[in-house]
Scaffold this active site. Structure first.
Site, PDB file in Angstrom:
ATOM      1  N   CYS A 176       7.496  52.219  51.321  1.00 30.14           N
ATOM      2  CA  CYS A 176       6.947  53.570  51.202  1.00 30.14           C
ATOM      3  C   CYS A 176       5.816  53.634  50.156  1.00 30.14           C
ATOM      4  O   CYS A 176       4.742  53.099  50.430  1.00 30.14           O
ATOM      5  CB  CYS A 176       8.089  54.538  50.919  1.00 30.14           C
ATOM      6  SG  CYS A 176       7.723  56.172  51.520  1.00 30.14           S
ATOM      7  N   ARG A 204       8.645  61.903  53.080  1.00 32.02           N
ATOM      8  CA  ARG A 204       7.206  62.165  52.846  1.00 32.02           C
ATOM      9  C   ARG A 204       6.432  60.842  52.987  1.00 32.02           C
ATOM     10  O   ARG A 204       5.697  60.413  52.096  1.00 32.02           O
ATOM     11  CB  ARG A 204       6.964  62.786  51.469  1.00 32.02           C
ATOM     12  CG  ARG A 204       5.584  63.441  51.394  1.00 32.02           C
ATOM     13  CD  ARG A 204       5.511  64.434  50.251  1.00 32.02           C
ATOM     14  NE  ARG A 204       5.464  63.767  48.969  1.00 32.02           N
ATOM     15  CZ  ARG A 204       4.373  63.642  48.213  1.00 32.02           C
ATOM     16  NH1 ARG A 204       3.234  64.166  48.595  1.00 32.02           N
ATOM     17  NH2 ARG A 204       4.424  63.018  47.062  1.00 32.02           N
ATOM     18  N   HIS A 255      12.729  53.600  54.185  1.00 33.35           N
ATOM     19  CA  HIS A 255      13.547  53.168  53.041  1.00 33.35           C
ATOM     20  C   HIS A 255      14.830  52.436  53.467  1.00 33.35           C
ATOM     21  O   HIS A 255      15.907  53.047  53.482  1.00 33.35           O
ATOM     22  CB  HIS A 255      13.971  54.401  52.237  1.00 33.35           C
ATOM     23  CG  HIS A 255      12.879  55.053  51.474  1.00 33.35           C
ATOM     24  ND1 HIS A 255      12.625  54.791  50.134  1.00 33.35           N
ATOM     25  CD2 HIS A 255      11.973  55.979  51.849  1.00 33.35           C
ATOM     26  CE1 HIS A 255      11.611  55.529  49.734  1.00 33.35           C
ATOM     27  NE2 HIS A 255      11.191  56.259  50.746  1.00 33.35           N
ATOM     28  N   GLU A 288      16.601  50.573  51.736  1.00 35.79           N
ATOM     29  CA  GLU A 288      17.541  50.541  50.593  1.00 35.79           C
ATOM     30  C   GLU A 288      18.444  51.773  50.572  1.00 35.79           C
ATOM     31  O   GLU A 288      19.417  51.816  49.829  1.00 35.79           O
ATOM     32  CB  GLU A 288      16.769  50.384  49.274  1.00 35.79           C
ATOM     33  CG  GLU A 288      16.088  51.627  48.716  1.00 35.79           C
ATOM     34  CD  GLU A 288      14.791  52.013  49.449  1.00 35.79           C
ATOM     35  OE1 GLU A 288      14.467  51.410  50.490  1.00 35.79           O
ATOM     36  OE2 GLU A 288      14.120  52.947  48.968  1.00 35.79           O
TER      37      GLU A 288
HETATM   38  N1  GLN Z   1       3.899  59.650  50.261  1.00 37.77           N
HETATM   39  C1  GLN Z   1       4.427  59.268  48.982  1.00 37.77           C
HETATM   40  C2  GLN Z   1       3.304  58.869  48.045  1.00 37.77           C
HETATM   41  O1  GLN Z   1       2.240  59.176  48.188  1.00 37.77           O
HETATM   42  C3  GLN Z   1       5.397  58.124  49.099  1.00 37.77           C
HETATM   43  C4  GLN Z   1       6.742  58.647  49.468  1.00 37.77           C
HETATM   44  C5  GLN Z   1       7.872  57.683  49.273  1.00 37.77           C
HETATM   45  O2  GLN Z   1       7.732  56.645  48.632  1.00 37.77           O
HETATM   46  N2  GLN Z   1       9.028  58.053  49.750  1.00 37.77           N
HETATM   47  O3  GLN Z   1       3.500  58.235  47.095  1.00 37.77           O
END
Ligand code: GLN
Length: 255
Positions: free
Chosen positions: A79, A144, A203, A205
């Site tokens: 992410c 997100r 994710h 994890e």
């Molecule tokens: N979109 C997020 C960011 O800009 C990342 C979100 C996440 O790691 N769950 O950092």
């Protein structure tokens, strides 16, 4: 046993350390450049990439992180970690943010929309099932989340996913804001591998499926095996006629 570092500035580093513990591996928290020394591999967790970049700058970590990626040791970004590893990120806060880079792709930072548009879905992961066994799908937890819009030719796509209905459309501005293009594909890439770099937009994890962590640990074994065979094939492993010796060097076997 492999020493796996987990960047512990912010975000889900504890969850990665717990996931590693569940498969009998100790994860080491990394907050300072010298703590990267002696690691076999590194996980960059999810969180908030702008905040993480500010903290990484504060601790002067970027040069050491780039150097670590350059060593060829396995690095996995989940992410926000994926955003950090991308060569190009769009949809950043004004002024942008520093990236480690190394992964030949363009990532959109909040492709699926704001926090309330977070979602879970089953992802088709044939390569993961092939290497680590189990189901041909895995649970993808997208918070997100970013998405990968484009990849270079050396990048292997491990999973993609349909864009959920209602995802806000994004515009891509090129050059000096002259050309604008609305991104309108119905699937996006969410997991990739390029050599020593693994990246997932979701994710693993946060689930009980440990196959992504196992795959990552296998990358570490692969990199040791490569280093070993490079040593074995060096001239010292050949006899005077250049033939390969069957037991070339008396070196420890990497498990
Ligand atoms: N979109 C997020 C960011 O800009 C990342 C979100 C996440 O790691 N769950 O950092």
């Amino acid at each position: 046993m492999a020493v796996v570092g987990v960047l512990a500035l912010q975000g889900s580093y504890n969850e990665h350390i717990s996931a590693l513990r569940r498969i009998g591996v100790k994860g080491v928290e990394v907050r300072k450049p010298d703590q990267l020394q002696g690691l076999d591999s590194l996980i960059i967790p999810g969180g908030e990439s702008t905040t993480m970049a500010k903290l990484a700058n504060y601790h002067n970590l970027f040069p050491a992180l780039r150097e670590f990626v350059g060593t060829g040791k396995p690095v996995w970004g989940t992410c926000a970690g994926l955003i950090f590893l991308a060569n190009k990120a769009i949809g950043q806060k004004s002024g942008g943010q520093e990236l480690i880079g190394g992964l030949d792709c363009t990532v959109h930072r909040n492709f699926f929309g704001s926090q309330v548009r977070s979602f879970e879905t089953e992802l088709s992961v044939p390569m993961l099932a092939d290497k680590e066994g189990g189901s041909p799908t895995c649970r993808g937890v997208f918070i997100r989340a970013p998405a990968i819009l484009e990849v270079g030719s050396d990048v292997e796509i491990l999973a993609d996913c349909p864009v959920p209905a209602g995802t806000p459309s994004i515009t891509i501005t090129s050059g000096e804001g002259v050309e604008e293009e609305v991104y309108s594909k119905d699937r996006v890439i969410v997991a990739v591998r390029q050599g020593n770099i693994l990246a997932t937009a979701f994710h693993p994890e946060l689930t009980s499926d440990s196959r992504w962590h196992r795959l990552f640990l296998d990358m570490d074994k692969e990199s040791h095996a490569k280093a070993f065979s490079a040593l074995s094939l060096s001239t010292s492993s050949r006899d005077a006629e250049g033939r390969l010796n069957p037991r070339p060097l008396d070196l420890p076997i990497f498990e």
